[in-house]
Design an enzyme around this catalytic site. Structure first.
Site, PDB file in Angstrom:
ATOM      1  CB  CYS A   8      -0.953  -0.012   1.182  1.00  0.00           C
ATOM      2  SG  CYS A   8      -2.032  -1.444   1.174  1.00  0.00           S
ATOM      3  CG  HIS A  53      -3.143   3.365   2.147  1.00  0.00           C
ATOM      4  ND1 HIS A  53      -3.760   2.887   1.008  1.00  0.00           N
ATOM      5  CD2 HIS A  53      -3.109   2.322   3.025  1.00  0.00           C
ATOM      6  CE1 HIS A  53      -4.083   1.630   1.192  1.00  0.00           C
ATOM      7  NE2 HIS A  53      -3.708   1.263   2.407  1.00  0.00           N
ATOM      8  CG  ASN A  55      -6.704  -0.772   1.464  1.00  0.00           C
ATOM      9  OD1 ASN A  55      -5.983  -0.492   0.511  1.00  0.00           O
ATOM     10  ND2 ASN A  55      -6.234  -1.119   2.645  1.00  0.00           N
TER      11      ASN A  55
HETATM   12  O1  UT7 Z   1      -3.717  -1.331   3.476  1.00  0.00           O
HETATM   13  C1  UT7 Z   1      -2.672  -1.776   4.294  1.00  0.00           C
HETATM   14  C2  UT7 Z   1      -2.983  -1.448   5.664  1.00  0.00           C
HETATM   15  N1  UT7 Z   1      -4.190  -2.148   6.083  1.00  0.00           N
HETATM   16  C3  UT7 Z   1      -4.821  -1.674   7.120  1.00  0.00           C
HETATM   17  O2  UT7 Z   1      -4.427  -0.651   7.622  1.00  0.00           O
HETATM   18  C4  UT7 Z   1      -5.958  -2.469   7.715  1.00  0.00           C
HETATM   19  C5  UT7 Z   1      -5.879  -2.347   9.211  1.00  0.00           C
HETATM   20  N2  UT7 Z   1      -6.841  -3.165   9.947  1.00  0.00           N
HETATM   21  C6  UT7 Z   1      -8.147  -2.907   9.923  1.00  0.00           C
HETATM   22  O3  UT7 Z   1      -8.629  -2.051   9.217  1.00  0.00           O
HETATM   23  C7  UT7 Z   1      -9.008  -3.707  10.873  1.00  0.00           C
HETATM   24  O4  UT7 Z   1      -8.205  -4.445  11.758  1.00  0.00           O
HETATM   25  C8  UT7 Z   1     -10.001  -4.647  10.177  1.00  0.00           C
HETATM   26  C9  UT7 Z   1     -11.080  -3.839   9.485  1.00  0.00           C
HETATM   27  C10 UT7 Z   1      -9.270  -5.541   9.180  1.00  0.00           C
HETATM   28  C11 UT7 Z   1     -10.675  -5.548  11.187  1.00  0.00           C
HETATM   29  O5  UT7 Z   1     -11.334  -4.760  12.158  1.00  0.00           O
HETATM   30  P1  UT7 Z   1     -11.138  -5.041  13.719  1.00  0.00           P
HETATM   31  O6  UT7 Z   1     -11.998  -4.099  14.417  1.00  0.00           O
HETATM   32  O7  UT7 Z   1      -9.668  -5.017  13.987  1.00  0.00           O
HETATM   33  O8  UT7 Z   1     -11.728  -6.477  13.842  1.00  0.00           O
HETATM   34  P2  UT7 Z   1     -11.009  -7.840  14.284  1.00  0.00           P
HETATM   35  O9  UT7 Z   1     -10.142  -8.369  13.196  1.00  0.00           O
HETATM   36  O10 UT7 Z   1     -10.419  -7.686  15.637  1.00  0.00           O
HETATM   37  O11 UT7 Z   1     -12.264  -8.748  14.438  1.00  0.00           O
HETATM   38  C12 UT7 Z   1     -13.280  -8.457  15.407  1.00  0.00           C
HETATM   39  C13 UT7 Z   1     -14.417  -9.400  15.155  1.00  0.00           C
HETATM   40  C14 UT7 Z   1     -14.000 -10.836  14.989  1.00  0.00           C
HETATM   41  O12 UT7 Z   1     -14.983 -11.658  15.537  1.00  0.00           O
HETATM   42  P3  UT7 Z   1     -14.792 -12.303  16.997  1.00  0.00           P
HETATM   43  O13 UT7 Z   1     -13.510 -13.079  16.918  1.00  0.00           O
HETATM   44  O14 UT7 Z   1     -14.685 -11.120  17.924  1.00  0.00           O
HETATM   45  O15 UT7 Z   1     -16.016 -13.113  17.160  1.00  0.00           O
HETATM   46  C15 UT7 Z   1     -13.981 -11.024  13.504  1.00  0.00           C
HETATM   47  O16 UT7 Z   1     -14.196 -12.356  13.123  1.00  0.00           O
HETATM   48  O17 UT7 Z   1     -15.054  -9.006  13.936  1.00  0.00           O
HETATM   49  C16 UT7 Z   1     -15.134 -10.149  13.105  1.00  0.00           C
HETATM   50  N3  UT7 Z   1     -15.058  -9.716  11.718  1.00  0.00           N
HETATM   51  C17 UT7 Z   1     -16.158  -9.448  10.996  1.00  0.00           C
HETATM   52  N4  UT7 Z   1     -17.448  -9.479  11.304  1.00  0.00           N
HETATM   53  C18 UT7 Z   1     -18.318  -9.137  10.338  1.00  0.00           C
HETATM   54  C19 UT7 Z   1     -13.962  -9.515  10.960  1.00  0.00           C
HETATM   55  N5  UT7 Z   1     -14.329  -9.113   9.722  1.00  0.00           N
HETATM   56  C20 UT7 Z   1     -15.691  -9.077   9.723  1.00  0.00           C
HETATM   57  C21 UT7 Z   1     -16.654  -8.747   8.763  1.00  0.00           C
HETATM   58  N6  UT7 Z   1     -17.959  -8.782   9.111  1.00  0.00           N
HETATM   59  N7  UT7 Z   1     -16.316  -8.352   7.510  1.00  0.00           N
END
Ligand code: UT7
Length: 340
Positions: free
Chosen positions: A120, A261, A291
């Site tokens: 990215c 970004h 993204n």
């Molecule tokens: O481009 C390069 C740089 N990339 C980034 O900067 C991305 C950085 N990271 C993020 O934007 C976030 O970490 C994400 C959007 C990828 C994920 O969000 P989060 O708030 O960190 O969620 P998480 O991965 O901690 O997941 C929390 C919960 C999980 O469920 P449990 O384990 O708590 O039951 C995930 O399984 O949210 C769940 N989850 C979803 N639920 C519904 C993860 N993705 C989804 C989804 N829909 N699409």
């Protein structure tokens, strides 16, 4: 001041963008994986993302955006380029690079052409490489393209990455000029930290785990440790932005507009808060395109121009973070150009 085009600063003189026509909405995605519009909007700010059809490769989007950037530059009298750089995570093939093919398809002859792989952060690295070619006198005009068909490397079952990433391309033309003229790319701050190389990966298909010997358990897909990446993205973009703003010399070390970004709305807001920029001055188009990795910043520049947020004379901070880990920032006072 030297005559136009003989200086050693890299000046933005053209901009073009392209997204594939089909946009996958959160509602549609909710029918494909276990997710919801409410979750995606509240955790990322994304509403839809463009997805290329099966016949469209990264070079196709790169040619379209690159051609538009060349047209935009030609309108101000800057025709042709001496080098082409394509920043991408999703090249047409692992070998050769995508840039030579794009260059030939754009009718740019036999000029040097190479890819930049900084995920990215790729477009910022590409801008820095293009600026270096100009500063060294190797090229007087450089086409820098960020292009991705990121949807190709996503695991269809991975709701987290499918919610975030989309396809698209954006490009600028840089020309030799003076450091104090509008469009001159200001100081760059670039960095990397390979100790975090396991946070954003496509593990299989390289020399460590080559096909087909990687075996049945080979994982061909993009993987990201979202939480760790989130923390690193906020920290690195903030630090990089602060360093570059301190070196730019703008009053109050403050930009008029941040074009960062487009990773996640919460990341954009966290960075804006930390560098003391009003959230309203942090441009957002991830709600419409998601993204798009290396294409993200030029696509955002195009949309910012289209929305009226990016006008000639505005002081703009660019910053990005990506796999590698890699990060960077750069400043530019926006020139009077018409994107095509
Ligand atoms: O481009 C390069 C740089 N990339 C980034 O900067 C991305 C950085 N990271 C993020 O934007 C976030 O970490 C994400 C959007 C990828 C994920 O969000 P989060 O708030 O960190 O969620 P998480 O991965 O901690 O997941 C929390 C919960 C999980 O469920 P449990 O384990 O708590 O039951 C995930 O399984 O949210 C769940 N989850 C979803 N639920 C519904 C993860 N993705 C989804 C989804 N829909 N699409």
């Amino acid at each position: 001041m030297n005559a136009r085009g003989t200086g050693r600063a890299a000046v933005v003189c053209g901009l073009g963008t392209c997204v594939p026509p089909y946009a996958l909405t959160n509602e549609e995605l909710s029918g494909l994986v276990d997710t919801s519009d409410a979750w995606i909007r509240s955790r990322t700010g994304i509403g839809r993302r463009h997805i290329a059809d099966a016949s469209t490769a990264t070079s196709d989007l790169a040619v379209e955006a690159g051609g538009r950037a060349l047209k935009s530059a030609a309108a101000t009298g800057d025709r042709g380029v001496d080098a082409v750089i394509v920043a991408t995570t999703t090249p047409d093939h692992p070998c050769p690079a995508t840039a030579p093919l794009v260059t030939t398809r754009l009718g740019l002859g036999t000029v040097p052409a190479f890819d930049v792989a900084a995920v990215c952060t790729g477009f910022l690295y590409g801008l820095a490489a293009g600026s270096g070619l100009i500063a060294a006198g190797t090229a007087r005009r450089v086409l820098v393209i960020g292009a991705e068909t990121f949807s190709r490397i996503l695991d269809p079952a991975d709701r987290s990455s499918r919610a975030i990433f989309g396809d698209g391309a954006g490009a600028v033309v840089l020309r030799a000029g003076e450091p104090d003229e509008p469009g001159a790319l200001g100081p760059f701050d670039l960095g990397s930290d390979g100790s975090g190389s396991d946070l954003i990966t496509v593990r299989t298909g390289g020399s460590r785990h080559p096909y087909p010997t990687a075996g049945d358990g080979a994982d061909p897909y993009f993987r990201m440790n979202g939480k760790a990446v989130f923390r690193n993205a906020v920290e690195r973009m903030t630090e990089s932005s602060r360093r570059v703003l301190a070196r730019t010399g703008w009053p109050g070390a403050c930009p008029d507009l941040v074009v960062a970004h487009q990773a996640n709305l919460r990341i954009l807001h966290a960075v804006a808060d930390r560098i003391g920029v009003d959230r309203a001055d942090c441009f957002v188009n991830l709600d419409r395109v998601g993204n798009t990795a290396a294409a993200s910043i030029p696509l955002a520049l195009g949309d910012a121009h289209g929305s009226g947020a990016l006008t000639a004379g505005r002081r703009v901070l660019l910053t990005a973070f990506g796999g590698g880990l890699t990060w960077g920032a750069c400043t530019v006072t926006w020139p009077d150009i018409q994107p095509a």
